[in-house]
Write a protein that holds these residues in place. Sequence first.
Motif, PDB file in Angstrom:
ATOM      1  N   ARG A 296       6.673 -14.603-112.126  1.00 57.65           N
ATOM      2  CA  ARG A 296       6.004 -13.458-112.765  1.00 57.65           C
ATOM      3  C   ARG A 296       5.507 -13.767-114.249  1.00 57.65           C
ATOM      4  NH1 ARG A 296       2.564  -9.829-112.781  1.00 57.65           N
ATOM      5  NH2 ARG A 296       3.118  -7.776-114.004  1.00 57.65           N
ATOM      6  N   PHE A 297       6.145 -14.397-114.931  1.00 63.15           N
ATOM      7  CA  PHE A 297       5.895 -14.582-116.162  1.00 63.15           C
ATOM      8  C   PHE A 297       4.451 -15.627-116.128  1.00 63.15           C
ATOM      9  CE2 PHE A 297       5.983 -17.616-119.842  1.00 63.15           C
ATOM     10  CZ  PHE A 297       6.102 -16.831-120.918  1.00 63.15           C
ATOM     11  N   ALA A 298       4.638 -16.535-115.306  1.00 62.87           N
ATOM     12  CA  ALA A 298       3.340 -17.468-115.019  1.00 62.87           C
ATOM     13  C   ALA A 298       1.997 -16.623-114.707  1.00 62.87           C
ATOM     14  CB  ALA A 298       3.738 -18.749-114.060  1.00 62.87           C
ATOM     15  N   ALA A 299       2.258 -15.806-113.883  1.00 66.92           N
ATOM     16  CA  ALA A 299       1.418 -14.907-113.328  1.00 66.92           C
ATOM     17  C   ALA A 299       0.661 -14.248-114.637  1.00 66.92           C
ATOM     18  CB  ALA A 299       1.701 -13.808-112.183  1.00 66.92           C
ATOM     19  N   LEU A 300       1.308 -13.553-115.444  1.00 66.21           N
ATOM     20  CA  LEU A 300       1.098 -12.835-116.764  1.00 66.21           C
ATOM     21  C   LEU A 300       0.191 -13.803-117.688  1.00 66.21           C
ATOM     22  CD1 LEU A 300       4.129 -10.794-117.344  1.00 66.21           C
ATOM     23  CD2 LEU A 300       1.863  -9.824-116.547  1.00 66.21           C
ATOM     24  N   LEU A 301       0.627 -15.115-117.867  1.00 70.45           N
ATOM     25  CA  LEU A 301       0.184 -16.083-118.562  1.00 70.45           C
ATOM     26  C   LEU A 301      -1.575 -16.338-117.719  1.00 70.45           C
ATOM     27  CD1 LEU A 301       2.483 -18.768-119.275  1.00 70.45           C
ATOM     28  CD2 LEU A 301       1.355 -17.193-120.989  1.00 70.45           C
ATOM     29  N   LEU A 302      -1.581 -16.559-116.525  1.00 67.99           N
ATOM     30  CA  LEU A 302      -2.859 -16.876-116.126  1.00 67.99           C
ATOM     31  C   LEU A 302      -3.811 -15.538-115.979  1.00 67.99           C
ATOM     32  CD1 LEU A 302      -4.646 -18.246-113.943  1.00 67.99           C
ATOM     33  CD2 LEU A 302      -3.380 -17.239-112.128  1.00 67.99           C
ATOM     34  N   GLU A 303      -3.245 -14.082-116.014  1.00 67.42           N
ATOM     35  CA  GLU A 303      -4.057 -12.887-116.442  1.00 67.42           C
ATOM     36  C   GLU A 303      -4.535 -12.914-117.814  1.00 67.42           C
ATOM     37  OE1 GLU A 303      -5.301  -9.951-114.024  1.00 67.42           O
ATOM     38  OE2 GLU A 303      -4.143 -11.611-113.644  1.00 67.42           O
ATOM     39  N   TRP A 304      -3.723 -13.338-118.834  1.00 69.72           N
ATOM     40  CA  TRP A 304      -4.142 -13.379-120.302  1.00 69.72           C
ATOM     41  C   TRP A 304      -5.180 -14.443-120.320  1.00 69.72           C
ATOM     42  CZ3 TRP A 304      -3.259 -17.835-123.170  1.00 69.72           C
ATOM     43  CH2 TRP A 304      -3.880 -17.696-124.573  1.00 69.72           C
ATOM     44  N   TYR A 305      -5.071 -15.489-119.711  1.00 75.43           N
ATOM     45  CA  TYR A 305      -6.172 -16.750-119.835  1.00 75.43           C
ATOM     46  C   TYR A 305      -7.436 -15.979-119.086  1.00 75.43           C
ATOM     47  CZ  TYR A 305      -8.590 -20.943-118.570  1.00 75.43           C
ATOM     48  OH  TYR A 305      -9.754 -21.893-118.601  1.00 75.43           O
ATOM     49  N   THR A 306      -7.346 -15.433-117.939  1.00 76.01           N
ATOM     50  CA  THR A 306      -8.529 -14.955-117.254  1.00 76.01           C
ATOM     51  C   THR A 306      -9.191 -13.655-117.964  1.00 76.01           C
ATOM     52  OG1 THR A 306      -7.329 -15.279-115.341  1.00 76.01           O
ATOM     53  CG2 THR A 306      -9.418 -13.483-115.184  1.00 76.01           C
ATOM     54  N   TYR A 307      -8.465 -12.807-118.513  1.00 80.20           N
ATOM     55  CA  TYR A 307      -9.001 -11.589-119.469  1.00 80.20           C
ATOM     56  C   TYR A 307      -9.857 -12.097-120.719  1.00 80.20           C
ATOM     57  CZ  TYR A 307      -6.689  -8.014-116.797  1.00 80.20           C
ATOM     58  OH  TYR A 307      -6.101  -7.235-115.701  1.00 80.20           O
ATOM     59  N   GLY A 308      -9.218 -13.450-121.331  1.00 81.73           N
ATOM     60  CA  GLY A 308      -9.805 -14.162-122.389  1.00 81.73           C
ATOM     61  C   GLY A 308     -11.032 -14.614-121.903  1.00 81.73           C
ATOM     62  N   ILE A 309     -11.243 -15.149-120.749  1.00 90.00           N
ATOM     63  CA  ILE A 309     -12.475 -15.725-120.349  1.00 90.00           C
ATOM     64  C   ILE A 309     -13.545 -14.610-120.482  1.00 90.00           C
ATOM     65  CG2 ILE A 309     -13.797 -16.569-118.578  1.00 90.00           C
ATOM     66  CD1 ILE A 309     -11.267 -18.583-117.912  1.00 90.00           C
ATOM     67  N   ILE A 310     -13.131 -13.362-119.517  1.00 90.80           N
ATOM     68  CA  ILE A 310     -14.041 -12.389-119.326  1.00 90.80           C
ATOM     69  C   ILE A 310     -14.501 -11.825-120.552  1.00 90.80           C
ATOM     70  CG2 ILE A 310     -14.336 -10.014-118.514  1.00 90.80           C
ATOM     71  CD1 ILE A 310     -12.097 -10.951-116.323  1.00 90.80           C
ATOM     72  N   GLU A 311     -13.537 -11.299-121.465  1.00 92.15           N
ATOM     73  CA  GLU A 311     -13.764 -11.159-122.975  1.00 92.15           C
ATOM     74  C   GLU A 311     -15.009 -11.784-123.820  1.00 92.15           C
ATOM     75  OE1 GLU A 311     -11.675  -9.153-126.979  1.00 92.15           O
ATOM     76  OE2 GLU A 311     -10.544 -10.313-125.351  1.00 92.15           O
ATOM     77  N   LYS A 312     -14.635 -13.072-123.723  1.00 93.82           N
ATOM     78  CA  LYS A 312     -15.524 -14.046-124.374  1.00 93.82           C
ATOM     79  C   LYS A 312     -16.881 -14.144-123.682  1.00 93.82           C
ATOM     80  CE  LYS A 312     -15.853 -18.789-125.761  1.00 93.82           C
ATOM     81  NZ  LYS A 312     -15.252 -20.380-125.712  1.00 93.82           N
ATOM     82  N   ASN A 313     -16.992 -13.955-122.551  1.00 90.63           N
ATOM     83  CA  ASN A 313     -18.359 -14.208-121.537  1.00 90.63           C
ATOM     84  C   ASN A 313     -18.937 -12.881-121.923  1.00 90.63           C
ATOM     85  OD1 ASN A 313     -20.087 -13.731-119.115  1.00 90.63           O
ATOM     86  ND2 ASN A 313     -19.490 -16.075-119.479  1.00 90.63           N
ATOM     87  N   LYS A 314     -18.439 -11.565-121.926  1.00 90.85           N
ATOM     88  CA  LYS A 314     -19.075 -10.428-122.288  1.00 90.85           C
ATOM     89  C   LYS A 314     -19.833 -10.337-123.528  1.00 90.85           C
ATOM     90  CE  LYS A 314     -18.748  -8.379-118.296  1.00 90.85           C
ATOM     91  NZ  LYS A 314     -19.972  -7.902-117.408  1.00 90.85           N
ATOM     92  N   ILE A 315     -18.827 -10.795-124.531  1.00 90.09           N
ATOM     93  CA  ILE A 315     -19.452 -10.646-126.018  1.00 90.09           C
ATOM     94  C   ILE A 315     -20.589 -11.660-126.141  1.00 90.09           C
ATOM     95  CG2 ILE A 315     -18.631 -11.604-128.355  1.00 90.09           C
ATOM     96  CD1 ILE A 315     -15.888 -10.470-127.737  1.00 90.09           C
ATOM     97  N   SER A 316     -20.433 -12.941-125.626  1.00 86.78           N
ATOM     98  CA  SER A 316     -21.628 -13.955-125.550  1.00 86.78           C
ATOM     99  C   SER A 316     -22.918 -13.359-125.060  1.00 86.78           C
ATOM    100  CB  SER A 316     -21.152 -15.251-125.255  1.00 86.78           C
ATOM    101  OG  SER A 316     -20.911 -15.132-123.792  1.00 86.78           O
ATOM    102  N   THR A 317     -22.808 -12.515-123.974  1.00 89.20           N
ATOM    103  CA  THR A 317     -23.769 -11.871-123.203  1.00 89.20           C
ATOM    104  C   THR A 317     -24.541 -10.879-123.976  1.00 89.20           C
ATOM    105  OG1 THR A 317     -22.696 -12.339-121.093  1.00 89.20           O
ATOM    106  CG2 THR A 317     -24.577 -10.759-121.070  1.00 89.20           C
ATOM    107  N   LYS A 318     -23.638  -9.974-124.866  1.00 92.16           N
ATOM    108  CA  LYS A 318     -24.131  -8.873-125.654  1.00 92.16           C
ATOM    109  C   LYS A 318     -25.092  -9.472-126.553  1.00 92.16           C
ATOM    110  CE  LYS A 318     -20.668  -5.588-124.669  1.00 92.16           C
ATOM    111  NZ  LYS A 318     -19.355  -4.816-125.086  1.00 92.16           N
ATOM    112  N   GLU A 319     -24.452 -10.663-127.122  1.00 93.79           N
ATOM    113  CA  GLU A 319     -25.034 -11.319-128.474  1.00 93.79           C
ATOM    114  C   GLU A 319     -26.453 -11.689-128.013  1.00 93.79           C
ATOM    115  OE1 GLU A 319     -21.892 -14.167-129.696  1.00 93.79           O
ATOM    116  OE2 GLU A 319     -21.028 -12.545-130.865  1.00 93.79           O
ATOM    117  N   GLN A 320     -26.853 -12.228-126.933  1.00 83.61           N
ATOM    118  CA  GLN A 320     -27.827 -12.851-126.547  1.00 83.61           C
ATOM    119  C   GLN A 320     -29.090 -11.635-126.411  1.00 83.61           C
ATOM    120  OE1 GLN A 320     -27.302 -14.707-122.581  1.00 83.61           O
ATOM    121  NE2 GLN A 320     -25.902 -16.273-123.411  1.00 83.61           N
TER     122      GLN A 320
END
Length: 320
Positions: A296-320
């Motif tokens: 379960r802890f490993a799953a939370l780490l994976l979720e944290w990593y995934t949300y980071g990808i989404i947030e970074k991509n959304k920010i870069s998309t807005k800046e374009q």
Amino acid sequence: MVLLGLLLLPILLLLLYFIVRPRPVNIRIKDRHVFITGGSMGIGLAIAEQAASEGARISLLARSLDQLEKAKQSIHQAYGVEVSIFSADVRDYDAVECAINKAGPIDVLVVNHGVYYMEELEKQGLDAVKLMIDVNLMGSFNVIKAALPSMKDRKDKGPASIALMSSQAGQGGIYGFAAYSATKFGLRGLAEALQQEVLAYNIHVSVIFPPFTETPGVERERKRMPEITKIITGGGGGGVKAEEVAKTTIQGIKSGSFSIPFGVDGRAVAIATAGLSPQRSFFMASIEVVFGGAFRFAALLLEWYTYGIIEKNKISTKEQ
């Protein structure tokens, strides 16, 4: 606390072994009737070929009669077993019931059909959402409901199986898979409840969770896959072969496994999401009990990593 945990662990495992007692099951494939929906190509055809190689009598249901004829000829020529084919749309209960009644009592039912479209829900048309619900979910209800009477009344009272083809997207939500994941999560709920209803008839339910698989449908959807989905999933590339999915599926069915995952990552996800699912292996039950928290802890780490990808991509998309 650590010492107390170490002292309690043997007691917990003893209770698991003597009271919960996960019971192994051996479901025979040879000389039995295996009925597969979506069986004319891809994973369904590969499962049919694997079952035929072990001496099963095969019935295939799909929409395309031409594809069914090709599948029938290839299986019969390769393995010399009897193959029956039925052209029907799983959304049409009457057509499905007619096909199943003609096929005769089923020992192993593989509910394999499915459609999917990868797209953000906001952009996805409701017609595509409805199609996935109607085919993946309602179609599965139609097939199972039509097959249950004869499966319960079969002369061969040996262990039987109902196996539902879910997906890793049915274990955890994935960006761009909202509607598809909903239908595949629904299959697990169906399977858990159904298992309780059919256990007295020696019918054992399995849910199969394959990753990206090399099929014509996957190749089509890779072209429309959202960019964030490509990043999260590695582009959906490097999928497993349909034959590998088929081999693992048949092995899981024969052992009566409720959850049939794939690879180390698939098993990890299965442990992390075990919940109230049945478990027939004492070894796997022990792993789930002892290491469930860690996974379960490993799953939370994976979720944290995934949300980071989404947030970074959304920010870069807005800046374009």
